[in-house]
Enzyme design. Sequence first.
Site, PDB file in Angstrom:
ATOM      1  N   ARG A 131       4.395  -8.105  -0.724  1.00  0.00           N
ATOM      2  CA  ARG A 131       3.852  -7.431  -0.997  1.00  0.00           C
ATOM      3  C   ARG A 131       5.224  -5.856  -1.617  1.00  0.00           C
ATOM      4  O   ARG A 131       5.095  -5.180  -0.493  1.00  0.00           O
ATOM      5  CB  ARG A 131       2.602  -6.615  -1.070  1.00  0.00           C
ATOM      6  N   HIS A 187      -2.594  -1.174  -5.094  1.00  0.00           N
ATOM      7  CA  HIS A 187      -3.043  -0.215  -4.486  1.00  0.00           C
ATOM      8  C   HIS A 187      -1.905   0.806  -4.748  1.00  0.00           C
ATOM      9  O   HIS A 187      -1.080   0.995  -4.373  1.00  0.00           O
ATOM     10  CB  HIS A 187      -2.792  -0.149  -2.869  1.00  0.00           C
ATOM     11  N   ASP A 201       0.884  -1.122  -0.039  1.00  0.00           N
ATOM     12  CA  ASP A 201      -0.262   0.209   0.227  1.00  0.00           C
ATOM     13  C   ASP A 201       0.816   1.309   0.571  1.00  0.00           C
ATOM     14  O   ASP A 201       0.582   2.139   0.791  1.00  0.00           O
ATOM     15  CB  ASP A 201      -1.048  -0.149   1.280  1.00  0.00           C
ATOM     16  N   GLU A 244     -10.967  -0.551  -3.820  1.00  0.00           N
ATOM     17  CA  GLU A 244     -10.467   0.088  -2.418  1.00  0.00           C
ATOM     18  C   GLU A 244      -8.755   0.674  -3.382  1.00  0.00           C
ATOM     19  O   GLU A 244      -8.502   0.542  -4.506  1.00  0.00           O
ATOM     20  CB  GLU A 244     -10.131  -1.085  -1.939  1.00  0.00           C
ATOM     21  N   ASN A 261     -16.981  -6.148  -0.623  1.00  0.00           N
ATOM     22  CA  ASN A 261     -16.538  -5.647   0.795  1.00  0.00           C
ATOM     23  C   ASN A 261     -16.499  -4.571   0.890  1.00  0.00           C
ATOM     24  O   ASN A 261     -16.689  -3.861   2.019  1.00  0.00           O
ATOM     25  CB  ASN A 261     -14.923  -6.023   1.288  1.00  0.00           C
TER      26      ASN A 261
END
Length: 324
Positions: free
Chosen positions: A295, A261, A17, A197, A160
């Site tokens: 990630r 992200h 992120d 998101e 979600n």
Amino acid sequence: MNHTQPYQNPVIEQRADPWVYKHTDGYYYFTASVPEYDRLEIRRSKTIQGLAEAEAVVVWRKHAEGPLSQLIWAPEIHFNHGKWYIYFAAAPLDHPVDGTFTHRMYAIENDSANPLEGEWTEKGQIVTAWESFALDATTFEHNGKLYYVWAQRDYDIPGNSNLYISEMQNPWTLKGEQIMLSKPELDWEIIGFKVNEGPAVLKRNGKIFITYSASATDINYCMGLLSADENSDLLNASSWHKSERPVFRSAPENGQYGPGHNSFTRSEDDTQDVLIYHCRNYTEIVGDPLYDPNRHTRAQIFGWNEDGTPAFGIPLPDKGFVRS
């Protein structure tokens, strides 16, 4: 694009992120989710590549108990109204309830010139129109107004999280209507989980662009794109157009899986646009992908299509990657 790629990826390992902000002082400021999900860190460097070796200064740690005690996710550092803010999500529990985690969104503030110094003050929860799973907030200014874009669950909509926008009264308070911009409905947005998101805002060519991430956080994770005319009413859902296809997705030929992200910044000489994102370089994930730490943060120059939309291309290989 390959000929103008100056960055060696991954730039920073085990940071998901990722958020990179280039300030007027010439420094790049970096924050991201850490694998332990227990703190907020900031790094700064005069170059994007230099963030890898920059000191990671811990500016806040999770509480021992309560709503800010678990799963500190997706921080972003912004300079709004003359002060520094970090927006992030935190939860009281480390597990889902009724299908989603229990996160809410929060902000901390620092009025120092250098956000690695001085005191950070908790400004409390960013309160939305209803209480539910909420995360991944970002802010942007346009025509003298400060806007907040985030992901939140609506129990009346399957999935979600959806994407919402609101004007801000100040950098930690929403005001007026809160408008849904997008919900997970296309086939590439609902693999594993129905998710929209991680919004990030880019202003260019008379448009406001919002990238976002969709599907589960494995090889199916990918980026979509919303766009609106810069002169339109940004709080009118009909002003926004959603791309029918992902604009950035896995590239097995380059050993890159689940990009998303993201954030945006500019190159060191301010001549090129840079996409900052996380991605894995393997597919064999053991257990829940959410708790796989690999990630990694990556950086990639991107260009523009003739119609004025961003042309992200595909995730480029890591340094030393050899195609089989």
